[in-house]
Design a protein around this motif. Structure first.
Motif, PDB file in Angstrom:
ATOM      1  N   TYR A  29       0.860  -1.190   0.000  1.00 38.00           N
ATOM      2  CA  TYR A  29       0.000   0.000   0.000  1.00 38.00           C
ATOM      3  C   TYR A  29       0.893   1.235   0.000  1.00 38.00           C
ATOM      4  CZ  TYR A  29      -2.985   3.778   1.652  1.00 38.00           C
ATOM      5  OH  TYR A  29      -3.638   4.978   1.769  1.00 38.00           O
ATOM      6  N   ALA A  30       0.655   2.143  -0.947  1.00 34.27           N
ATOM      7  CA  ALA A  30       1.474   3.346  -1.069  1.00 34.27           C
ATOM      8  C   ALA A  30       0.601   4.591  -1.068  1.00 34.27           C
ATOM      9  CB  ALA A  30       2.309   3.293  -2.350  1.00 34.27           C
ATOM     10  N   ARG A  31       1.138   5.616  -0.446  1.00 35.56           N
ATOM     11  CA  ARG A  31       0.481   6.914  -0.387  1.00 35.56           C
ATOM     12  C   ARG A  31       1.437   7.964  -0.947  1.00 35.56           C
ATOM     13  NH1 ARG A  31       0.026   8.992   5.502  1.00 35.56           N
ATOM     14  NH2 ARG A  31      -1.271   7.133   5.823  1.00 35.56           N
ATOM     15  N   ASP A  32       0.932   8.845  -1.820  1.00 37.60           N
ATOM     16  CA  ASP A  32       1.741   9.977  -2.251  1.00 37.60           C
ATOM     17  C   ASP A  32       1.286  11.217  -1.496  1.00 37.60           C
ATOM     18  OD1 ASP A  32      -0.580  10.896  -3.484  1.00 37.60           O
ATOM     19  OD2 ASP A  32       0.101  10.485  -5.520  1.00 37.60           O
ATOM     20  N   LEU A  33       1.782  12.377  -1.887  1.00 38.55           N
ATOM     21  CA  LEU A  33       1.459  13.597  -1.139  1.00 38.55           C
ATOM     22  C   LEU A  33      -0.021  13.969  -1.233  1.00 38.55           C
ATOM     23  CD1 LEU A  33       4.603  15.744  -1.997  1.00 38.55           C
ATOM     24  CD2 LEU A  33       4.014  14.792   0.235  1.00 38.55           C
ATOM     25  N   LYS A  34      -0.729  13.418  -2.216  1.00 38.16           N
ATOM     26  CA  LYS A  34      -2.159  13.730  -2.380  1.00 38.16           C
ATOM     27  C   LYS A  34      -3.057  12.725  -1.672  1.00 38.16           C
ATOM     28  CE  LYS A  34      -1.460  15.923  -6.902  1.00 38.16           C
ATOM     29  NZ  LYS A  34      -1.797  15.874  -8.357  1.00 38.16           N
ATOM     30  N   GLY A  35      -2.510  11.581  -1.266  1.00 37.83           N
ATOM     31  CA  GLY A  35      -3.318  10.560  -0.608  1.00 37.83           C
ATOM     32  C   GLY A  35      -3.022   9.171  -1.134  1.00 37.83           C
ATOM     33  N   ALA A  36      -4.000   8.262  -1.000  1.00 32.91           N
ATOM     34  CA  ALA A  36      -3.806   6.868  -1.418  1.00 32.91           C
ATOM     35  C   ALA A  36      -3.439   6.796  -2.898  1.00 32.91           C
ATOM     36  CB  ALA A  36      -5.076   6.074  -1.147  1.00 32.91           C
ATOM     37  N   TRP A  37      -2.442   5.965  -3.211  1.00 35.03           N
ATOM     38  CA  TRP A  37      -1.945   5.877  -4.593  1.00 35.03           C
ATOM     39  C   TRP A  37      -2.043   4.457  -5.128  1.00 35.03           C
ATOM     40  CZ3 TRP A  37       3.966   5.581  -5.719  1.00 35.03           C
ATOM     41  CH2 TRP A  37       4.185   5.443  -7.104  1.00 35.03           C
ATOM     42  N   LEU A  38      -1.469   3.483  -4.410  1.00 37.85           N
ATOM     43  CA  LEU A  38      -1.428   2.099  -4.888  1.00 37.85           C
ATOM     44  C   LEU A  38      -1.865   1.145  -3.781  1.00 37.85           C
ATOM     45  CD1 LEU A  38       2.128   2.104  -6.565  1.00 37.85           C
ATOM     46  CD2 LEU A  38      -0.068   2.316  -7.748  1.00 37.85           C
ATOM     47  N   LEU A  39      -2.566   0.097  -4.167  1.00 36.70           N
ATOM     48  CA  LEU A  39      -2.873  -1.005  -3.272  1.00 36.70           C
ATOM     49  C   LEU A  39      -2.904  -2.283  -4.091  1.00 36.70           C
ATOM     50  CD1 LEU A  39      -3.710  -2.404  -0.673  1.00 36.70           C
ATOM     51  CD2 LEU A  39      -6.084  -1.664  -1.097  1.00 36.70           C
ATOM     52  N   PHE A  40      -2.011  -3.220  -3.751  1.00 35.08           N
ATOM     53  CA  PHE A  40      -1.923  -4.476  -4.488  1.00 35.08           C
ATOM     54  C   PHE A  40      -2.028  -5.655  -3.536  1.00 35.08           C
ATOM     55  CE2 PHE A  40       0.791  -1.610  -7.147  1.00 35.08           C
ATOM     56  CZ  PHE A  40      -0.037  -1.584  -8.262  1.00 35.08           C
ATOM     57  N   ASP A  41      -2.737  -6.675  -3.972  1.00 35.23           N
ATOM     58  CA  ASP A  41      -2.736  -7.971  -3.314  1.00 35.23           C
ATOM     59  C   ASP A  41      -1.668  -8.797  -4.024  1.00 35.23           C
ATOM     60  OD1 ASP A  41      -3.146 -10.626  -2.562  1.00 35.23           O
ATOM     61  OD2 ASP A  41      -5.315 -10.392  -2.373  1.00 35.23           O
ATOM     62  N   ASN A  42      -0.494  -8.878  -3.447  1.00 33.15           N
ATOM     63  CA  ASN A  42       0.641  -9.493  -4.130  1.00 33.15           C
ATOM     64  C   ASN A  42       0.511 -11.009  -4.247  1.00 33.15           C
ATOM     65  OD1 ASN A  42       1.905  -6.939  -4.333  1.00 33.15           O
ATOM     66  ND2 ASN A  42       2.651  -7.145  -2.233  1.00 33.15           N
ATOM     67  N   LYS A  43      -0.396 -11.600  -3.486  1.00 35.00           N
ATOM     68  CA  LYS A  43      -0.629 -13.031  -3.607  1.00 35.00           C
ATOM     69  C   LYS A  43      -1.499 -13.336  -4.822  1.00 35.00           C
ATOM     70  CE  LYS A  43      -2.307 -17.061  -1.012  1.00 35.00           C
ATOM     71  NZ  LYS A  43      -2.884 -17.533   0.277  1.00 35.00           N
ATOM     72  N   LYS A  44      -2.609 -12.635  -4.955  1.00 33.18           N
ATOM     73  CA  LYS A  44      -3.503 -12.846  -6.089  1.00 33.18           C
ATOM     74  C   LYS A  44      -2.996 -12.160  -7.352  1.00 33.18           C
ATOM     75  CE  LYS A  44      -7.804 -13.336  -3.426  1.00 33.18           C
ATOM     76  NZ  LYS A  44      -9.164 -12.769  -3.218  1.00 33.18           N
ATOM     77  N   ASP A  45      -2.213 -11.133  -7.182  1.00 34.01           N
ATOM     78  CA  ASP A  45      -1.790 -10.286  -8.301  1.00 34.01           C
ATOM     79  C   ASP A  45      -0.278 -10.051  -8.203  1.00 34.01           C
ATOM     80  OD1 ASP A  45      -1.713  -8.411 -10.378  1.00 34.01           O
ATOM     81  OD2 ASP A  45      -2.401  -6.756  -9.096  1.00 34.01           O
ATOM     82  N   PRO A  46       0.546 -11.091  -8.448  1.00 31.75           N
ATOM     83  CA  PRO A  46       1.996 -10.966  -8.216  1.00 31.75           C
ATOM     84  C   PRO A  46       2.690  -9.955  -9.108  1.00 31.75           C
ATOM     85  CG  PRO A  46       1.472 -13.022  -9.331  1.00 31.75           C
ATOM     86  CD  PRO A  46       0.169 -12.446  -8.898  1.00 31.75           C
ATOM     87  N   TYR A  47       2.080  -9.627 -10.246  1.00 29.03           N
ATOM     88  CA  TYR A  47       2.686  -8.622 -11.122  1.00 29.03           C
ATOM     89  C   TYR A  47       2.092  -7.229 -10.908  1.00 29.03           C
ATOM     90  CZ  TYR A  47       4.789 -12.647 -13.335  1.00 29.03           C
ATOM     91  OH  TYR A  47       5.512 -13.800 -13.562  1.00 29.03           O
ATOM     92  N   GLN A  48       1.262  -7.090  -9.897  1.00 28.79           N
ATOM     93  CA  GLN A  48       0.740  -5.792  -9.446  1.00 28.79           C
ATOM     94  C   GLN A  48       0.102  -4.996 -10.602  1.00 28.79           C
ATOM     95  OE1 GLN A  48       4.523  -4.544  -7.637  1.00 28.79           O
ATOM     96  NE2 GLN A  48       3.587  -4.816  -5.623  1.00 28.79           N
ATOM     97  N   MET A  49      -0.841  -5.633 -11.250  1.00 28.21           N
ATOM     98  CA  MET A  49      -1.503  -5.023 -12.405  1.00 28.21           C
ATOM     99  C   MET A  49      -2.897  -4.508 -12.082  1.00 28.21           C
ATOM    100  SD  MET A  49      -0.209  -7.846 -15.222  1.00 28.21           S
ATOM    101  CE  MET A  49      -0.753  -6.942 -16.665  1.00 28.21           C
ATOM    102  N   ASN A  50      -3.400  -4.821 -10.882  1.00 26.70           N
ATOM    103  CA  ASN A  50      -4.757  -4.424 -10.512  1.00 26.70           C
ATOM    104  C   ASN A  50      -4.702  -3.555  -9.261  1.00 26.70           C
ATOM    105  OD1 ASN A  50      -7.533  -4.220 -10.210  1.00 26.70           O
ATOM    106  ND2 ASN A  50      -7.764  -6.274  -9.345  1.00 26.70           N
ATOM    107  N   ASN A  51      -4.731  -2.247  -9.448  1.00 25.18           N
ATOM    108  CA  ASN A  51      -4.676  -1.302  -8.337  1.00 25.18           C
ATOM    109  C   ASN A  51      -6.037  -1.261  -7.639  1.00 25.18           C
ATOM    110  OD1 ASN A  51      -4.162   0.744  -6.554  1.00 25.18           O
ATOM    111  ND2 ASN A  51      -3.789   2.313  -8.097  1.00 25.18           N
ATOM    112  N   LEU A  52      -6.060  -1.612  -6.348  1.00 25.76           N
ATOM    113  CA  LEU A  52      -7.307  -1.727  -5.602  1.00 25.76           C
ATOM    114  C   LEU A  52      -7.685  -0.452  -4.852  1.00 25.76           C
ATOM    115  CD1 LEU A  52      -6.592  -5.256  -4.041  1.00 25.76           C
ATOM    116  CD2 LEU A  52      -7.793  -4.740  -6.182  1.00 25.76           C
ATOM    117  N   VAL A  53      -6.907   0.601  -5.009  1.00 30.57           N
ATOM    118  CA  VAL A  53      -7.192   1.843  -4.285  1.00 30.57           C
ATOM    119  C   VAL A  53      -8.584   2.368  -4.633  1.00 30.57           C
ATOM    120  CG1 VAL A  53      -6.628   4.323  -4.276  1.00 30.57           C
ATOM    121  CG2 VAL A  53      -4.867   2.645  -3.775  1.00 30.57           C
ATOM    122  N   ASP A  54      -9.327   2.717  -3.584  1.00 29.57           N
ATOM    123  CA  ASP A  54     -10.654   3.336  -3.677  1.00 29.57           C
ATOM    124  C   ASP A  54     -11.717   2.420  -4.285  1.00 29.57           C
ATOM    125  OD1 ASP A  54      -9.694   5.607  -2.448  1.00 29.57           O
ATOM    126  OD2 ASP A  54      -9.244   6.624  -4.331  1.00 29.57           O
TER     127      ASP A  54
END
Length: 478
Positions: A403-428
């Motif tokens: 889970y990553a946050r930039d200066l504006k707020g939530a940026w990235l959220l990945f389920d690395n088990k289901k999505d090991p290549y982090q292609m589906n951003n779950l933020v919001d």
């Protein structure tokens, strides 16, 4: 009765006069383990045989992994060269030691690995890439404070010319050249050093810092380059079509460097066996960060994605320390390496160190490393470019999620088990709102614990007084 009283008093006096050494305070001797750190540059965790990469065979590393503690979730907390190296030496986070970007100098008053081991009675040596001096990439680093406690020296500040590259030897200010491919020559120099240490009454700390497999990708010896056909390279699913041809070509060269390094790992271990030193040597194999190599449409490092932030982390530990050989899922971070090595060597850990000593975890006494903090201060540098999605960020990485946050707020959220290549951003996304909220709270708590205000990047640069050029980086010649 008077004789009994006399002997009791005598015993008390003798006990009081006995030197009060705890095991960690005893002078270093051959009974204390040697320490060898093999540090590579830009080797992502996925790119080994034991990690399941279908493109490359790494038989010597695979063998080492089978006899080591494998921290399979280890990360580079600020995945850039100089920040990692400063954290390795100090056991501190980048916003503490101040090296949060490349080509700046680590404070010469810092409490560092070389100084700690030297004080504990170790002979200390460093070979290869340094990248902590900030006086220009090909400049001589004189003996003394700028070498941070390392006595034996065959190093360079930074170069990525791996064939006939520059280095300096001990106190000689004249440039020398590693003949041919420097990965081979640096390995030979390390083997000679360790062989000579057999005659020493002290254990050694040796850091061998390779420049490979960092770009340029196509400069390994021909015999290694010939092993890899770009057309047969299997890419990660997150490489966009526009970069696939380039990524295949570059990965072929990247794997050539890796194959050469794997052979050097084998050579080092074989020589340690032959010299009888292996069973009294802690060997750490790792890298300063990974390489995106086209994943997520970008190259190099600095971003919070798996290919950039996760690194190989093997600890070969002598049997006498009674540490089980196994995969461990703790998220060891950059600042944790030094205190863990000190713990394994029974050397007191200085108060300045912020990282975790994982020895109790390895002994099954504590559960540690449930999450790790990833940090980026520099959104305008050479790799973390805004046009490639780069920005200042703080991220929390757990055993399953990023889970990553930039200066504006939530940026990235990945389920690395289901999505090991982090292609589906779950933020919001509504169904993940609770998860996002929990991770956001974890991140906020970690920032509070570390005193991180998460300010814009330029605020930190101004605080530390670093000059930057038009690209947002410190000029190499400064």
């Amino acid at each position: 009765m008077k004789y009994i009283t006399f002997y009791i008093l005598l015993g008390i006096v003798l006990y009081a006069c006995k030197p009060n050494h705890t095991p960690s305070e005893e002078p270093a001797s051959k009974n204390r383990p040697n320490v060898l750190i093999l540090l590579t540059d830009q080797w992502r965790a996925q790119a080994t045989g034991y990690a399941g990469d279908p493109n490359v065979q790494t038989p010597y590393l695979d063998s080492l992994a089978s006899r080591s503690v494998n921290f399979k979730n280890a990360v580079s907390g600020m995945p850039v060269c100089s920040p990692f190296r400063a954290s390795l030496l100090t056991g501190q986070r980048p916003l503490t030691h101040g090296v949060f970007m490349n080509d700046v100098q680590l404070d010469t008053n810092a409490v560092t690995m070389g100084k700690i081991f030297s004080k504990a009675g170790y002979d200390t040596g460093y070979i290869g890439k340094w990248h902590l001096d900030g006086h220009g990439r090909l400049q001589f680093i004189p003996p003394g404070a700028r070498r941070q406690g390392f006595d034996f020296w065959k190093g360079n500040e930074c170069t990525h010319n791996y064939n006939e590259s520059v280095y300096y030897e001990n106190d000689d200010p004249n440039r020398k050249i590693w003949e041919d491919y420097d990965t081979f020559k640096q390995t030979d120099a390390a083997i000679r050093y360790m062989h000579d240490q057999k005659e020493s009454d002290s254990p050694f700390l040796m850091v061998v810092s390779y420049g490979t497999p960092h770009a340029p990708y196509h400069t390994a010896p021909e015999e290694y380059r010939n092993r890899f056909d770009p057309d047969k390279i299997i890419l990660h699913e997150n490489v966009p079509d526009s970069l696939k041809m380039r990524a295949k070509k570059d990965l072929a060269g990247y794997y050539a460097h890796i194959s050469a390094l794997d052979d050097m790992v084998g050579k080092v271990i074989e020589n340690l066996k032959e010299s009888g030193q292996l069973e009294n040597t802690i060997l750490v194999f790792t890298s300063d960060h990974g390489d995106l190599l086209g994943s997520h449409g970008a190259y190099k490092k600095q971003q919070p994605y798996e290919e950039s932030a996760r690194v190989p982390m093997l600890f070969y530990i002598p049997e006498k320390l009674k540490i089980a050989v196994e995969e461990k899922d703790a998220l060891m971070n950059s600042e944790d390496i030094l205190p863990t090595i000190l713990g394994l060597c029974n050397i007191p850990i200085p108060n300045s160190v912020e990282g975790i000593n994982y020895r109790p975890y390895l002994e099954g006494k504590e559960q540690l490393g449930e999450a790790a903090l990833l940090t980026c201060v520099q959104p305008f540098g050479q790799w973390n470019k805004v046009e490639h999605g780069g920005r200042e960020y703080r991220a929390i990485k757990t055993k399953r999620y990023t889970y990553a946050r930039d200066l504006k707020g939530a940026w990235l959220l990945f389920d690395n088990k289901k999505d090991p290549y982090q292609m589906n951003n779950l933020v919001d996304q509504a169904q993940y709102a609770s998860l996002q909220n929990d991770l956001d709270k974890q991140l906020s708590e970690r920032l509070r614990e570390t005193g991180d205000e998460f300010l814009p990047g330029m605020d930190y640069i101004e605080k530390w007084g670093y000059p930057v050029d038009e690209t947002g980086t410190v000029p190499y010649t400064h």
